[in-house]
Enzyme design. Structure first.
Site, PDB file in Angstrom:
ATOM      1  N   THR A   1      -5.859   0.904 -11.654  1.00 35.67           N
ATOM      2  CA  THR A   1      -6.912   1.887 -11.420  1.00 35.67           C
ATOM      3  C   THR A   1      -6.348   3.293 -11.313  1.00 35.67           C
ATOM      4  O   THR A   1      -6.889   4.241 -11.886  1.00 35.67           O
ATOM      5  CB  THR A   1      -7.692   1.532 -10.138  1.00 35.67           C
ATOM      6  N   ASP A   2      -5.234   3.479 -10.579  1.00 38.22           N
ATOM      7  CA  ASP A   2      -4.640   4.808 -10.428  1.00 38.22           C
ATOM      8  C   ASP A   2      -3.863   5.244 -11.659  1.00 38.22           C
ATOM      9  O   ASP A   2      -3.646   6.436 -11.876  1.00 38.22           O
ATOM     10  CB  ASP A   2      -3.688   4.825  -9.222  1.00 38.22           C
TER      11      ASP A   2
ATOM     12  N   ALA B   1       0.822  -1.212   0.000  1.00 35.62           N
ATOM     13  CA  ALA B   1       0.000   0.000   0.000  1.00 35.62           C
ATOM     14  C   ALA B   1       0.851   1.255   0.000  1.00 35.62           C
ATOM     15  O   ALA B   1       0.525   2.252  -0.641  1.00 35.62           O
ATOM     16  CB  ALA B   1      -0.917  -0.010   1.222  1.00 35.62           C
TER      17      ALA B   1
ATOM     18  N   GLU C   1      -4.383   4.313   1.545  1.00 27.98           N
ATOM     19  CA  GLU C   1      -4.329   2.864   1.633  1.00 27.98           C
ATOM     20  C   GLU C   1      -3.626   2.419   2.917  1.00 27.98           C
ATOM     21  O   GLU C   1      -4.062   1.477   3.593  1.00 27.98           O
ATOM     22  CB  GLU C   1      -3.606   2.305   0.409  1.00 27.98           C
TER      23      GLU C   1
ATOM     24  N   ASP D   1      27.128  27.797 -27.588  1.00 32.32           N
ATOM     25  CA  ASP D   1      28.137  28.092 -28.595  1.00 32.32           C
ATOM     26  C   ASP D   1      27.596  29.226 -29.463  1.00 32.32           C
ATOM     27  O   ASP D   1      26.383  29.407 -29.572  1.00 32.32           O
ATOM     28  CB  ASP D   1      28.393  26.829 -29.428  1.00 32.32           C
TER      29      ASP D   1
ATOM     30  N   ASP E   1      32.315  20.814 -29.075  1.00 32.12           N
ATOM     31  CA  ASP E   1      31.273  20.984 -28.058  1.00 32.12           C
ATOM     32  C   ASP E   1      30.911  19.684 -27.352  1.00 32.12           C
ATOM     33  O   ASP E   1      30.264  19.695 -26.312  1.00 32.12           O
ATOM     34  CB  ASP E   1      29.994  21.559 -28.695  1.00 32.12           C
TER      35      ASP E   1
ATOM     36  N   ASP F   1      27.199  22.594 -31.735  1.00 33.21           N
ATOM     37  CA  ASP F   1      27.054  21.827 -32.965  1.00 33.21           C
ATOM     38  C   ASP F   1      28.346  21.160 -33.405  1.00 33.21           C
ATOM     39  O   ASP F   1      28.331  20.281 -34.256  1.00 33.21           O
ATOM     40  CB  ASP F   1      26.539  22.721 -34.096  1.00 33.21           C
TER      41      ASP F   1
ATOM     42  N   ASN G   1      -1.825   6.588  -1.766  1.00 37.87           N
ATOM     43  CA  ASN G   1      -1.132   5.557  -0.998  1.00 37.87           C
ATOM     44  C   ASN G   1      -1.230   5.809   0.501  1.00 37.87           C
ATOM     45  O   ASN G   1      -1.293   4.870   1.301  1.00 37.87           O
ATOM     46  CB  ASN G   1       0.333   5.482  -1.428  1.00 37.87           C
TER      47      ASN G   1
END
Length: 1091
Positions: free
Chosen positions: A862-863, A360, A834, A406, A769, A765, A831
């Protein structure tokens, strides 16, 4: 170039023992040949090659052994949250195995048999369904872990690709002088230091080498990918005066992976493999891999996992402590003798409850939901031309505080263009100036401003156009829906200017315009071709460093020859004695005219323009009728030493200013970054003046700002003490400019920023770099102009090379992070509910309301859909007007934790309460619960159900659930075990319903559902419908209902579920109201502090 071959061993061994590399760039050719023990006219001998290969190895980049797949998989389990899940799975397997053993024992079988008779259909399904249920839980947990492990391996399996891309930059074959013979196709991997290699136009340099002889007057190399310089670099064979010089200053060196764009030469190999500049970059990439930091989100998840471990441990111990009396009975006799009785069966039962608590408390679906949300974010970014290569980068973008960019190819187009055209006016000391628009090689991109009419050229402009067109070796080609340049970028820019100027022939101008409109591909440089046809070239006087000019001899329509010249303004101007005025009149060059031209040059230079002067000469003497190699003066013309005398007594006609212009969208993007609180640090290999001028234009440096505090060269920066470097980099909160930077400088800057707590994005580029891209929190490469090395080292690639795309990606990253906070808080609050449910059940001694497999179903299935749908929440309108969040920003602060503790407590009370209501109340809030015929007991009896066998006269009525009937004639106490199936179903349904309504609460942290209604995120409504639908499936499909130990509900029972679930919205609305009040108070306090 000739010298005596030196005997003995080279000096290299002695110097390298001292830890120093031989500075070939600062040594004469004789010293270099002697050091490497080679005759430049003979090359290395076979014996020398073999000895050096033994010592230096092959000319190739090393490949580190890759991480084995099994190790990559194991690394994915090196996470605290994953370890908790793994432990839960192992324990669940063990308990399931023990249960199956008990079920298979004879006593168990007989017990099961009697239960089967007593419990009707439940007993029949209990053996099979129970065993299936027991194993479903650990199997599902393991399946989750395996899927996450494979996702992690897929994300991380790219470290070696950058190194492979580096290898592709190396030349495959070379022309090498060995044993007095030229080997034309020697594999480049076989080169050794001391080899003499010939390089020609278009060749890729196979190794780092010292230029030892030119066969043409000039040698230029394109090395922008390595150094960041925006134009091809002129090379010579002359040594530089200093050993301590940056890469760009080593003018007599050529580097592996760069390309020869002009000239032919011989070079002496000085470094191979990992000793080349590319090799050093590979080593830096490997070092950067070692410095790979966790993303801010991963750090937060890990911190959450650590806290979760403590909470789980504490709660499990507390549950055992509360219920110890059920499995450990201690009695003291009258004599004072203490005896204790231990029940393994009951101890195991409460251990199962502890496992249920762990299930849980752990949000098993969180890793999957985060991965899904990030993946959806990458799709959104891809639609905006930002291709994300590593999923966590999406979240990292949201907290970026510094962008290290750059300049060349990132902030600028990496395409030279003419921005200023200067001609001569009606007299010698009057200059005319035009602004030229456009930033690419496409002639249709922009035009000449200031009321310019294409083709309307006076005599002065005609000569300017003819020089730009004819004194030019570049070309323009239409390829892949874009105009590309071939040859020198500077010369290509001049041809673009010619196309914008037009031709003086009206009919030809109209013809070219018509063709350009109907078929642009066929006639990219139509105006240039017209000038070239009008003035055919006869000879070329190549550029050299002393003249700093280039010229061509062309045949004029009159039959005589003309010399057309372009070059450095000061040098050309010194050799001009006359000047051509607007109407073509040639006047004497006065000192006043000369001063006016130099003044204009200084003004253009202050704008970081590269200026070229244009001139011509008609009186060529014996060359006036030169017609080729058969002419008597051909030998004299072919000698470069005579070029200067030919280029004398010239007529000045004008000049042009060129630059690598900034991209049009960059200034707006820079301002957006300022508004968002993001600093921009420009790191470039270009010179300081050019870098400063570009940064002022795009807004990185403000107008009037003292650049001494924010602009410095890489060499000067590294020479400063650490505290000074830290102050320069971090105390100045505006933009910074680092020029003449080498790859190591970029890494140092990125590392310092990261050490100071900044979240750094690095754009680039070029090959140079790559190490910094790898080291940064997020590396961003250019997709069009970027090298493969940069792309492979990056986390994200800009498909359109558009700097503003980064800003859009940052906004998307912030939005995704906010949405992730929403669904993380949603799942955690669920949670908490739960945990509260199981804890309250155990604390009050009630029958177990929710079993682990049901909790696992809720957490995963379900969640899952609502949590994922929360990732589609629309972004806040002011998301890019807020400062970047801190990297240590808490996912759950004290107030939020209190809020969800309240919500979680209500979830626990609601799930336990509805369980108790079914057992104890015939009706609730007017809802009749007697239809199924089950018995009602007191709450005290429910809490002490374990003592049922001691109750006298206790009976439990049979009841129906769907098509099933539950009877307890043989053992009424089974009413609290097999008979709890309806109460358990109600608890599970309430938990699902509350969490669906709680998802609506998570639409906004503090915003009311009245101001942010559910339909602002229609995906959430769809997800809620899916989750409810899945819940109905397991309720009303008999096989699944058996697996999950639940039964169908009636209409009245669903009304009870809704009545208990809906208040969660009202409770959170009240908490949000207080949250809004607290936020408003904080804003008022900030305003007061600012005032």
């Amino acid at each position: 170039m000739e010298c005596e071959r030196m005997a003995g061993h080279p000096v290299q061994e002695e110097e390298e023992e001292d830890g120093k590399a031989f500075p070939a760039w600062a040594r004469s050719l004789d010293q270099c040949f002697g050091y490497y023990d080679v005759d430049p006219n003979y090359g290395l001998t076979k014996e020398q090659v073999e000895k050096r290969r033994e010592r230096y190895g092959w000319n190739e980049l090393e490949k580190e052994p890759g991480t084995p797949m099994w190790r990559l998989v194991l690394q994915q389990f090196d996470d605290l949250l994953v370890k908790i899940l793994l432990l839960a799975a192992v324990v669940s397997f063990a308990l399931a195995y023990l249960d199956s053993d008990e079920a298979s024992s004879p006593s168990s079988s007989s017990s099961s048999s009697s239960s089967s008779v007593a419990g009707g259909e439940v007993g029949a399904a209990g053996g099979v369904g129970g065993s299936i249920t027991a194993y479903v839980e650990p199997l599902v947990i393991l399946l989750i872990l395996i899927i996450n492990a494979f996702v992690g391996v897929w994300q991380e399996n790219n470290a070696e690709k950058a190194l492979e891309a580096l290898k592709e930059m190396q030349s495959e074959h070379s022309r090498v002088l060995r044993g007095g013979k030229m080997v034309d196709d020697l594999p480049s991997r076989e080169l050794v230091p001391g080899d003499i290699v010939e390089l020609r136009v278009g060749d890729k340099v196979p190794a780092d080498a010292r230029v030892c002889g030119l066969h043409t007057s000039t040698l230029r190399l394109e090395q922008s990918a390595l150094t960041g310089e925006s134009v091809a670099v002129l090379k010579s064979h002359h040594a530089v005066p200093h050993e301590d010089v940056e890469l760009q200053g080593k003018e007599c060196m050529v580097f592996a992976g760069t390309t020869v764009v002009n000239g032919t030469c011989h070079v002496l190999v000085t470094g191979i493999g990992m000793q080349t500049e590319i090799g050093k970059i590979q080593a830096q990439i490997q070092d950067a891999n070692k410095d790979d930091d966790e993303t801010p989100l991963k750090k937060k998840i890990n911190e959450f996992g650590e806290k979760l471990t403590l909470v789980i441990g504490a709660v499990c111990v507390l549950v055992w402590a509360i219920n110890y009396k059920y499995f450990l009975i201690i009695t003291v006799s009258e004599e004072g003798k203490m005896t204790w009785t231990f029940s393994l069966q009951k101890c195991t039962y409460y251990f199962k409850i502890a496992v249920a608590l762990a299930v849980a408390a752990i949000p098993e679906g969180l890793p999957a939901v985060i991965t899904t949300c990030l993946a959806l974010g990458t799709r959104k970014m891809a639609q905006k031309n930002a291709i994300v290569r590593k999923l966590p980068s999406v979240e990292t973008l949201g907290c970026t505080t510094v962008i290290c960019s750059d300049k060349t190819g990132t902030l600028t187009t990496n395409q030279m263009s003419v921005t200023t055209l200067v001609g001569v006016g009606y007299k010698e000391d009057v200059l005319r100036e035009w602004t030229v628009d456009g930033t690419t090689y496409n002639p249709k991109d922009g035009c000449i401003l200031d009321r310019w009419v294409p083709g309307n050229l006076d005599e002065n402009l005609e000569v300017i156009a003819s020089i730009c067109a004819c004194c030019n070796d570049a070309g323009l080609v239409y390829k892949n829906n874009a105009v590309r340049a071939t040859g020198m970028p500077t010369e290509a820019a001049l041809k673009v200017l010619v196309e914008k100027m037009g031709v003086p022939d009206p009919r030809e101008q109209q013809r070219l315009r018509n063709i350009s409109e109907t078929d642009p591909e066929s006639l990219v440089q139509g105006c240039t071709d017209w000038w070239v046809a009008l003035h055919p070239r006869l000879a070329t006087l190549e550029f050299d460093r002393s003249r700093k000019s280039m010229s061509v001899i062309v045949r004029m329509p009159s039959g005589r020859n003309r010399l057309l010249v372009k070059g450095a303004v000061e040098c050309v101007l010194d050799r001009c004695t006359k000047i051509q005025a607007e109407k073509g009149v040639v006047l004497n060059m006065t000192q006043q005219a000369r001063n006016r031209i130099l003044s204009k040059l200084n003004l253009m230079g202050s704008k970081a323009l590269r200026c070229l002067a244009l001139a011509y000469r008609d009186d060529l003497g014996s060359l006036s009728f030169y017609d080729g190699e058969g002419h008597p003066e051909h030998g004299w013309l072919a000698e470069p030493a005579n070029y200067a005398s030919i280029e004398s007594d010239m007529i000045f006609v004008g000049m042009v200013g060129l630059r690598d212009p900034p991209r049009e969208e960059v200034p707006r993007a820079v301002q957006d970054c300022r508004d968002a609180g993001i600093r921009i640090v420009v790191i470039t290999g270009d010179n300081k003046n050019t870098a400063e001028a570009i940064c002022k234009e795009i807004g990185v440096v403000q107008d009037g700002e003292d650049t001494s505090f924010c602009s410095i060269t890489g060499k000067d920066f590294t020479s400063l003490p650490y505290n000074k470097r830290y102050e320069l980099l971090l105390s100045h909160r505006g933009g910074c400019v680092f020029s003449r930077a080498e790859p190591k400088h970029k890494q140092d800057i990125v590392r310092m920023l990261k050490d100071a707590g900044e979240i750094v994005a690095m754009t680039g580029d070029g090959v140079n770099d790559a190490p910094a891209l790898k080291l940064a929190n997020i590396g961003i490469a250019m997709g069009i102009a970027g090298t493969e090395v940069a792309k492979e080292a990056s986390d994200m690639v800009l498909a359109d090379d558009n700097f503003s795309t980064i800003v859009a990606a940052v906004a998307e990253g912030r939005s995704i992070y906010n949405n992730m906070k929403a669904f993380i808080r949603y799942m955690i609050s669920s949670n908490i509910g739960e945990v509260a449910s199981i804890f309250l059940t155990a604390a009050m001694g009630m029958p177990e309301g929710l079993i682990p497999v049901q909790l696992l179903w809720v957490n995963l299935v379900t969640d899952g859909p609502p949590a994922t749908a929360l990732g589609f929440n629309p972004p806040d309108t002011d998301i890019m007007r807020k400062p970047p969040r801190r990297s240590d920003d808490q996912l759950i602060n004290v107030w939020v934790f209190f809020r969800y503790l309240v919500i979680g407590t209500y979830v626990g009370l609601a799930t336990v309460g509805v369980f108790a209501v079914w057992y104890t109340q015939p009706s609730f809030m007017g809802i009749d619960l007697t239809a199924d015929g089950h018995s009602f007991i007191t709450f005290h009896e429910l809490r002490t159900w374990g003592e049922c066998h001691t109750w006298e006269g206790f009976k439990a009525n049979q009841f129906t659930a769907g098509s099933r009937t539950f009877s307890f004639e043989n053992d009424p106490c089974e009413y609290f075990t097999t008979g709890k199936v309806k109460a358990t179903t109600l608890s599970l349904s309430v938990l699902v319903a509350i969490e669906m309504f709680n998802a609506l609460n998570a639409l906004s942290e503090d915003g009311s559902l009245l101001t942010m209604p559910p339909w602002v995120n229609p995906w959430l409504l769809v997800a809620m419908a899916v989750s409810f639908g899945l819940h109905f499936v397991i309720l009303y499909v008999p096989l699944l209902a058996n697996v999950f130990s639940i039964v169908p509900l009636t209409l009245n029972e669903w009304l009870l579920v809704l009545a208990v679930s809906l208040p969660v919205i009202l409770i959170d609305e009240v908490l949000k109201f207080f949250g809004r009040m607290m936020s408003a108070r904080e804003r008022r306090q900030r305003k007061l502090k600012m005032n």
